[in-house]
Design a protein around this motif. Structure first.
Motif, PDB file in Angstrom:
ATOM      1  N   VAL A  73       0.831  -1.212   0.000  1.00  0.00           N
ATOM      2  CA  VAL A  73       0.000   0.000   0.000  1.00  0.00           C
ATOM      3  C   VAL A  73       0.863   1.258   0.000  1.00  0.00           C
ATOM      4  N   ALA A  74       2.014   1.216   0.685  1.00  0.00           N
ATOM      5  CA  ALA A  74       2.901   2.377   0.708  1.00  0.00           C
ATOM      6  C   ALA A  74       3.485   2.655  -0.670  1.00  0.00           C
ATOM      7  N   THR A  75       3.709   1.604  -1.454  1.00  0.00           N
ATOM      8  CA  THR A  75       4.269   1.751  -2.797  1.00  0.00           C
ATOM      9  C   THR A  75       3.406   2.649  -3.664  1.00  0.00           C
ATOM     10  N   VAL A  76       2.110   2.608  -3.453  1.00  0.00           N
ATOM     11  CA  VAL A  76       1.204   3.434  -4.259  1.00  0.00           C
ATOM     12  C   VAL A  76       0.634   4.600  -3.455  1.00  0.00           C
ATOM     13  N   GLY A  77       1.278   4.918  -2.330  1.00  0.00           N
ATOM     14  CA  GLY A  77       0.893   6.081  -1.555  1.00  0.00           C
ATOM     15  C   GLY A  77      -0.418   5.945  -0.825  1.00  0.00           C
ATOM     16  N   MET A  78      -0.796   4.700  -0.483  1.00  0.00           N
ATOM     17  CA  MET A  78      -2.060   4.449   0.198  1.00  0.00           C
ATOM     18  C   MET A  78      -1.796   3.805   1.558  1.00  0.00           C
ATOM     19  N   THR A  79      -2.868   3.496   2.280  1.00  0.00           N
ATOM     20  CA  THR A  79      -2.779   2.799   3.559  1.00  0.00           C
ATOM     21  C   THR A  79      -3.627   1.539   3.492  1.00  0.00           C
ATOM     22  N   LEU A  80      -3.551   0.733   4.531  1.00  0.00           N
ATOM     23  CA  LEU A  80      -4.344  -0.500   4.558  1.00  0.00           C
ATOM     24  C   LEU A  80      -5.841  -0.220   4.495  1.00  0.00           C
ATOM     25  N   ASP A  81      -6.267   0.937   4.943  1.00  0.00           N
ATOM     26  CA  ASP A  81      -7.686   1.275   4.879  1.00  0.00           C
ATOM     27  C   ASP A  81      -8.186   1.364   3.442  1.00  0.00           C
ATOM     28  N   ASP A  82      -7.255   1.537   2.497  1.00  0.00           N
ATOM     29  CA  ASP A  82      -7.628   1.618   1.086  1.00  0.00           C
ATOM     30  C   ASP A  82      -7.613   0.255   0.401  1.00  0.00           C
ATOM     31  N   ALA A  83      -7.241  -0.790   1.137  1.00  0.00           N
ATOM     32  CA  ALA A  83      -7.035  -2.105   0.530  1.00  0.00           C
ATOM     33  C   ALA A  83      -8.105  -3.103   0.960  1.00  0.00           C
ATOM     34  N   ALA A  84      -8.319  -4.091   0.105  1.00  0.00           N
ATOM     35  CA  ALA A  84      -9.221  -5.191   0.423  1.00  0.00           C
ATOM     36  C   ALA A  84      -8.815  -6.397  -0.415  1.00  0.00           C
ATOM     37  N   ALA A  85      -9.159  -7.567   0.073  1.00  0.00           N
ATOM     38  CA  ALA A  85      -8.866  -8.800  -0.654  1.00  0.00           C
ATOM     39  C   ALA A  85     -10.087  -9.707  -0.611  1.00  0.00           C
ATOM     40  N   ALA A  86     -10.301 -10.427  -1.703  1.00  0.00           N
ATOM     41  CA  ALA A  86     -11.402 -11.386  -1.758  1.00  0.00           C
ATOM     42  C   ALA A  86     -10.888 -12.662  -2.396  1.00  0.00           C
ATOM     43  N   THR A  87     -11.338 -13.787  -1.905  1.00  0.00           N
ATOM     44  CA  THR A  87     -10.883 -15.058  -2.439  1.00  0.00           C
ATOM     45  C   THR A  87     -12.039 -16.041  -2.492  1.00  0.00           C
ATOM     46  N   THR A  88     -12.010 -16.885  -3.513  1.00  0.00           N
ATOM     47  CA  THR A  88     -13.051 -17.884  -3.657  1.00  0.00           C
ATOM     48  C   THR A  88     -12.508 -19.083  -4.411  1.00  0.00           C
ATOM     49  N   TYR A  89     -13.231 -20.173  -4.337  1.00  0.00           N
ATOM     50  CA  TYR A  89     -12.901 -21.355  -5.124  1.00  0.00           C
ATOM     51  C   TYR A  89     -14.189 -22.069  -5.486  1.00  0.00           C
ATOM     52  N   ALA A  90     -14.102 -22.878  -6.530  1.00  0.00           N
ATOM     53  CA  ALA A  90     -15.261 -23.657  -6.961  1.00  0.00           C
ATOM     54  C   ALA A  90     -14.776 -24.935  -7.625  1.00  0.00           C
ATOM     55  N   GLN A  91     -15.471 -26.024  -7.378  1.00  0.00           N
ATOM     56  CA  GLN A  91     -15.165 -27.287  -8.051  1.00  0.00           C
ATOM     57  C   GLN A  91     -15.876 -27.288  -9.394  1.00  0.00           C
ATOM     58  N   ILE A  92     -15.106 -27.314 -10.479  1.00  0.00           N
ATOM     59  CA  ILE A  92     -15.684 -27.172 -11.801  1.00  0.00           C
ATOM     60  C   ILE A  92     -15.826 -28.490 -12.548  1.00  0.00           C
ATOM     61  N   SER A  93     -15.214 -29.531 -12.005  1.00  0.00           N
ATOM     62  CA  SER A  93     -15.404 -30.877 -12.548  1.00  0.00           C
ATOM     63  C   SER A  93     -15.047 -31.855 -11.442  1.00  0.00           C
ATOM     64  N   GLU A  94     -15.109 -33.128 -11.736  1.00  0.00           N
ATOM     65  CA  GLU A  94     -14.852 -34.131 -10.705  1.00  0.00           C
ATOM     66  C   GLU A  94     -13.485 -33.983 -10.067  1.00  0.00           C
ATOM     67  N   ASP A  95     -12.498 -33.565 -10.848  1.00  0.00           N
ATOM     68  CA  ASP A  95     -11.137 -33.467 -10.308  1.00  0.00           C
ATOM     69  C   ASP A  95     -10.480 -32.120 -10.601  1.00  0.00           C
ATOM     70  N   ALA A  96     -11.279 -31.084 -10.849  1.00  0.00           N
ATOM     71  CA  ALA A  96     -10.700 -29.776 -11.172  1.00  0.00           C
ATOM     72  C   ALA A  96     -11.377 -28.666 -10.366  1.00  0.00           C
ATOM     73  N   PHE A  97     -10.547 -27.731  -9.906  1.00  0.00           N
ATOM     74  CA  PHE A  97     -11.028 -26.581  -9.156  1.00  0.00           C
ATOM     75  C   PHE A  97     -10.586 -25.295  -9.849  1.00  0.00           C
ATOM     76  N   ALA A  98     -11.338 -24.242  -9.614  1.00  0.00           N
ATOM     77  CA  ALA A  98     -10.932 -22.890 -10.006  1.00  0.00           C
ATOM     78  C   ALA A  98     -10.759 -22.070  -8.734  1.00  0.00           C
ATOM     79  N   TRP A  99      -9.645 -21.345  -8.647  1.00  0.00           N
ATOM     80  CA  TRP A  99      -9.380 -20.467  -7.518  1.00  0.00           C
ATOM     81  C   TRP A  99      -9.208 -19.050  -8.038  1.00  0.00           C
ATOM     82  N   VAL A 100      -9.796 -18.093  -7.358  1.00  0.00           N
ATOM     83  CA  VAL A 100      -9.698 -16.693  -7.778  1.00  0.00           C
ATOM     84  C   VAL A 100      -9.468 -15.821  -6.552  1.00  0.00           C
ATOM     85  N   ILE A 101      -8.453 -14.968  -6.610  1.00  0.00           N
ATOM     86  CA  ILE A 101      -8.199 -13.960  -5.586  1.00  0.00           C
ATOM     87  C   ILE A 101      -8.214 -12.591  -6.261  1.00  0.00           C
ATOM     88  N   ALA A 102      -8.847 -11.623  -5.626  1.00  0.00           N
ATOM     89  CA  ALA A 102      -8.781 -10.230  -6.078  1.00  0.00           C
ATOM     90  C   ALA A 102      -8.190  -9.402  -4.949  1.00  0.00           C
TER      91      ALA A 102
END
Length: 200
Positions: free
Chosen positions: A91-120
C-alpha cells in the motif's frame, strides 16, 4: 492473505483461510466493520462473476477489508510479521494505507477433479501494476523451485508462476485490471475462459 504454503489439493482451503487471516494458533476478537468497510466489501464482491460455467463463484467467497487484513496476524511470529510488512509495503508503494485495501478469495469445483481459484486484491484508485512485483514475490517465496514467466492469455499480458519441483501442481496466473490485481489458478483448458470472465 499472501502466503500459499502448499501446492496440492488442499490449495482451496489454504487460500480461503489465509485470505481470511485464519492461519494462527488463536482467534483474536474480530474487527467491527464500519458502514464504509461494508460498502467496500460489497464493491469488491460485485466485481466477481456470479458463476463460472455452471458453478457458483460466490458461494465460497470471503472478503477482508482494511485493518482486517492484518487483524489476526501475530507480529511476534516471523511469518506473520513478514506478511504484515509485505502488506504495508504494497500500500505504501502506491501512496495508500491499509484502509484503502481489500482482498477477496473464492474457489469452486468445476469438474470431478478440477477446481478454479480466484483472488482479487484491490487498492482503491491506485495503479495496481506497481504492486504486482511485490505480490508475485510473496507467493514465489513459498513455492518450491518457483518459475516466474511473462505470457499472454487471450491476448492479455499476464505473469505466470509455477513450481519447478512439482510441475503437476498447476500454475498461478496474475493479471492487473484498473486498481485490482487478480490471481487465478485453474486447469489450462479453462484458463482463457476464466480470465475472460473477469471484469475489464
Amino acid at each position: 492473505m499472501m502466503k500459499v504454503r502448499l501446492l496440492s489439493t488442499t490449495l482451496a482451503t489454504v487460500l480461503v483461510l489465509s485470505a481470511a487471516g485464519a492461519v494462527g494458533a488463536q482467534t483474536p476478537e474480530p474487527i467491527e466493520r464500519t458502514p464504509e468497510m461494508e460498502a467496500y466489501a460489497a464493491e469488491l464482491t460485485a466485481l466477481f462473476p456470479e458463476t463460472f460455467g455452471d458453478v457458483s463463484l460466490l458461494e465460497n467467497l470471503q472478503v477482508t477489508v482494511g485493518q482486517e487484513l492484518i487483524a489476526e496476524l501475530d507480529p511476534s511470529d516471523p511469518d506473520d510479521a513478514a506478511e504484515i510488512e509485505e502488506l504495508n509495503e504494497m500500500v505504501a508503494t502506491v501512496g495508500m494505507t491499509l484502509d484503502d485495501a481489500a482482498a477477496a478469495t473464492t474457489y469452486a469445483q468445476i469438474s470431478e477433479d478440477a477446481f478454479a481459484w480466484v483472488i482479487a486484491y484491490q487498492i482503491r484508485d491506485a495503479d495496481i501494476q506497481q504492486v504486482l512485483p511485490i505480490f508475485v514475490a510473496a507467493f514465489e517465496a513459498d513455492i518450491p523451485e518457483a518459475i516466474v514467466e511473462e505470457g499472454e492469455v487471450g491476448g492479455e499480458p499476464v505473469t505466470m508462476l509455477s513450481s519447478g519441483e512439482d510441475p503437476e501442481a498447476g500454475m498461478f496466473v496474475f493479471l492487473t485490471r484498473g486498481d485490482v490485481l487478480w490471481l487465478v489458478s485453474v486447469p489450462p483448458e479453462y484458463l482463457e475462459e476464466l480470465v475472460g470472465s473477469l471484469p475489464a
